[in-house]
Scaffold this motif. Structure first.
Motif, PDB file in Angstrom:
ATOM      1  N   PHE A  14       0.833  -1.214   0.000  1.00 15.79           N
ATOM      2  CA  PHE A  14       0.000   0.000   0.000  1.00 15.79           C
ATOM      3  C   PHE A  14       0.865   1.261   0.000  1.00 15.79           C
ATOM      4  O   PHE A  14       0.543   2.246  -0.693  1.00 15.79           O
ATOM      5  N   ILE A  15       1.951   1.214   0.757  1.00 18.02           N
ATOM      6  CA  ILE A  15       2.879   2.362   0.791  1.00 18.02           C
ATOM      7  C   ILE A  15       3.510   2.552  -0.585  1.00 18.02           C
ATOM      8  O   ILE A  15       3.629   3.679  -1.066  1.00 18.02           O
ATOM      9  N   MET A  16       3.889   1.446  -1.232  1.00 20.56           N
ATOM     10  CA  MET A  16       4.487   1.530  -2.575  1.00 20.56           C
ATOM     11  C   MET A  16       3.479   2.109  -3.583  1.00 20.56           C
ATOM     12  O   MET A  16       3.838   2.931  -4.412  1.00 20.56           O
ATOM     13  N   ILE A  17       2.235   1.664  -3.501  1.00 21.57           N
ATOM     14  CA  ILE A  17       1.205   2.178  -4.415  1.00 21.57           C
ATOM     15  C   ILE A  17       1.011   3.680  -4.191  1.00 21.57           C
ATOM     16  O   ILE A  17       0.924   4.460  -5.151  1.00 21.57           O
ATOM     17  N   CYS A  18       0.955   4.081  -2.932  1.00 20.11           N
ATOM     18  CA  CYS A  18       0.809   5.517  -2.627  1.00 20.11           C
ATOM     19  C   CYS A  18       1.999   6.308  -3.172  1.00 20.11           C
ATOM     20  O   CYS A  18       1.824   7.395  -3.736  1.00 20.11           O
ATOM     21  N   LEU A  19       3.194   5.762  -3.034  1.00 19.64           N
ATOM     22  CA  LEU A  19       4.395   6.430  -3.537  1.00 19.64           C
ATOM     23  C   LEU A  19       4.360   6.556  -5.064  1.00 19.64           C
ATOM     24  O   LEU A  19       4.682   7.603  -5.620  1.00 19.64           O
ATOM     25  N   ILE A  20       3.910   5.494  -5.732  1.00 19.91           N
ATOM     26  CA  ILE A  20       3.818   5.522  -7.197  1.00 19.91           C
ATOM     27  C   ILE A  20       2.782   6.547  -7.649  1.00 19.91           C
ATOM     28  O   ILE A  20       3.027   7.344  -8.566  1.00 19.91           O
ATOM     29  N   VAL A  21       1.620   6.558  -7.019  1.00 15.33           N
ATOM     30  CA  VAL A  21       0.562   7.513  -7.381  1.00 15.33           C
ATOM     31  C   VAL A  21       1.048   8.938  -7.128  1.00 15.33           C
ATOM     32  O   VAL A  21       0.855   9.832  -7.965  1.00 15.33           O
ATOM     33  N   TRP A  22       1.689   9.155  -5.994  1.00 19.86           N
ATOM     34  CA  TRP A  22       2.194  10.499  -5.660  1.00 19.86           C
ATOM     35  C   TRP A  22       3.254  10.948  -6.671  1.00 19.86           C
ATOM     36  O   TRP A  22       3.252  12.086  -7.119  1.00 19.86           O
ATOM     37  N   THR A  23       4.149  10.050  -7.066  1.00 20.79           N
ATOM     38  CA  THR A  23       5.197  10.373  -8.041  1.00 20.79           C
ATOM     39  C   THR A  23       4.579  10.728  -9.394  1.00 20.79           C
ATOM     40  O   THR A  23       4.990  11.692 -10.041  1.00 20.79           O
ATOM     41  N   LYS A  24       3.580   9.945  -9.830  1.00 19.28           N
ATOM     42  CA  LYS A  24       2.916  10.257 -11.101  1.00 19.28           C
ATOM     43  C   LYS A  24       2.205  11.603 -11.023  1.00 19.28           C
ATOM     44  O   LYS A  24       2.226  12.387 -11.981  1.00 19.28           O
ATOM     45  N   HIS A  25       1.581  11.868  -9.889  1.00 17.45           N
ATOM     46  CA  HIS A  25       0.897  13.145  -9.704  1.00 17.45           C
ATOM     47  C   HIS A  25       1.897  14.305  -9.776  1.00 17.45           C
ATOM     48  O   HIS A  25       1.635  15.313 -10.447  1.00 17.45           O
ATOM     49  N   GLN A  26       3.026  14.161  -9.116  1.00 13.58           N
ATOM     50  CA  GLN A  26       4.044  15.211  -9.140  1.00 13.58           C
ATOM     51  C   GLN A  26       4.581  15.416 -10.553  1.00 13.58           C
ATOM     52  O   GLN A  26       4.821  16.546 -10.985  1.00 13.58           O
ATOM     53  N   SER A  27       4.739  14.321 -11.269  1.00  9.68           N
ATOM     54  CA  SER A  27       5.215  14.405 -12.653  1.00  9.68           C
ATOM     55  C   SER A  27       4.201  15.149 -13.525  1.00  9.68           C
ATOM     56  O   SER A  27       4.568  16.015 -14.341  1.00  9.68           O
ATOM     57  N   LYS A  28       2.936  14.819 -13.359  1.00  7.30           N
ATOM     58  CA  LYS A  28       1.873  15.482 -14.137  1.00  7.30           C
ATOM     59  C   LYS A  28       1.808  16.975 -13.795  1.00  7.30           C
ATOM     60  O   LYS A  28       1.650  17.821 -14.686  1.00  7.30           O
ATOM     61  N   MET A  29       1.932  17.300 -12.511  1.00  9.63           N
ATOM     62  CA  MET A  29       1.913  18.708 -12.098  1.00  9.63           C
ATOM     63  C   MET A  29       3.095  19.467 -12.696  1.00  9.63           C
ATOM     64  O   MET A  29       2.944  20.603 -13.149  1.00  9.63           O
ATOM     65  N   ALA A  30       4.264  18.853 -12.717  1.00  9.88           N
ATOM     66  CA  ALA A  30       5.448  19.494 -13.303  1.00  9.88           C
ATOM     67  C   ALA A  30       5.242  19.717 -14.802  1.00  9.88           C
ATOM     68  O   ALA A  30       5.612  20.760 -15.345  1.00  9.88           O
ATOM     69  N   GLU A  31       4.627  18.757 -15.480  1.00  7.22           N
ATOM     70  CA  GLU A  31       4.358  18.889 -16.919  1.00  7.22           C
ATOM     71  C   GLU A  31       3.374  20.026 -17.189  1.00  7.22           C
ATOM     72  O   GLU A  31       3.568  20.835 -18.107  1.00  7.22           O
ATOM     73  N   LEU A  32       2.309  20.097 -16.389  1.00  3.64           N
ATOM     74  CA  LEU A  32       1.332  21.175 -16.550  1.00  3.64           C
ATOM     75  C   LEU A  32       1.970  22.541 -16.303  1.00  3.64           C
ATOM     76  O   LEU A  32       1.701  23.509 -17.028  1.00  3.64           O
ATOM     77  N   LYS A  33       2.808  22.615 -15.290  1.00  3.76           N
ATOM     78  CA  LYS A  33       3.487  23.875 -14.984  1.00  3.76           C
ATOM     79  C   LYS A  33       4.424  24.267 -16.123  1.00  3.76           C
ATOM     80  O   LYS A  33       4.504  25.434 -16.499  1.00  3.76           O
ATOM     81  N   MET A  34       5.119  23.281 -16.692  1.00  8.99           N
ATOM     82  CA  MET A  34       6.023  23.543 -17.805  1.00  8.99           C
ATOM     83  C   MET A  34       5.245  24.052 -19.020  1.00  8.99           C
ATOM     84  O   MET A  34       5.659  25.002 -19.688  1.00  8.99           O
ATOM     85  N   ASN A  35       4.098  23.430 -19.305  1.00  6.47           N
ATOM     86  CA  ASN A  35       3.275  23.868 -20.437  1.00  6.47           C
ATOM     87  C   ASN A  35       2.756  25.288 -20.223  1.00  6.47           C
ATOM     88  O   ASN A  35       2.729  26.099 -21.155  1.00  6.47           O
TER      89      ASN A  35
END
Length: 95
Positions: A14-35
């Motif tokens: 569960f901790i690993m899944i949360c970490l993966i979801v959080w990492t993807k979310h951070q990546s998406k936020m960085a992409e949106l900010k870059m755009n």
């Protein structure tokens, strides 16, 4: 310590899944900010180009008018010079 480890082992997936979801979310936020940043940069570039064009037009107006104004000033100087040459001499006023 063994109790804590026994608790963490079943929670690890569960901790690993949360970490993966959080990492993807951070990546998406960085992409949106870059755009958004790229879009703003494009808008600033367009605005700068428009301002540069306006400055070019103003420079052209000023330089064109500047030549005309310089000609008018020279014409006035010539008129004043001609008026002084044709003016009657005042015998009482000596230099």
């Amino acid at each position: 310590m063994a109790d804590e480890l026994a608790l963490l082992i079943p929670l690890a997936p569960f901790i690993m899944i949360c970490l993966i979801v959080w990492t993807k979310h951070q990546s998406k936020m960085a992409e949106l900010k870059m755009n958004a940043t790229a879009e703003k940069a494009a808008q600033y570039a367009q605005h700068t180009a428009q301002l540069e064009e306006r400055v070019r037009v103003l420079e052209r107006i000023i330089t064109d008018k500047g030549t005309d104004i310089a000609r008018q000033i020279e014409a006035l100087r010539e008129e004043e010079s001609d008026a002084r040459l044709n003016a009657p001499v005042n015998p009482r006023h000596e230099v």
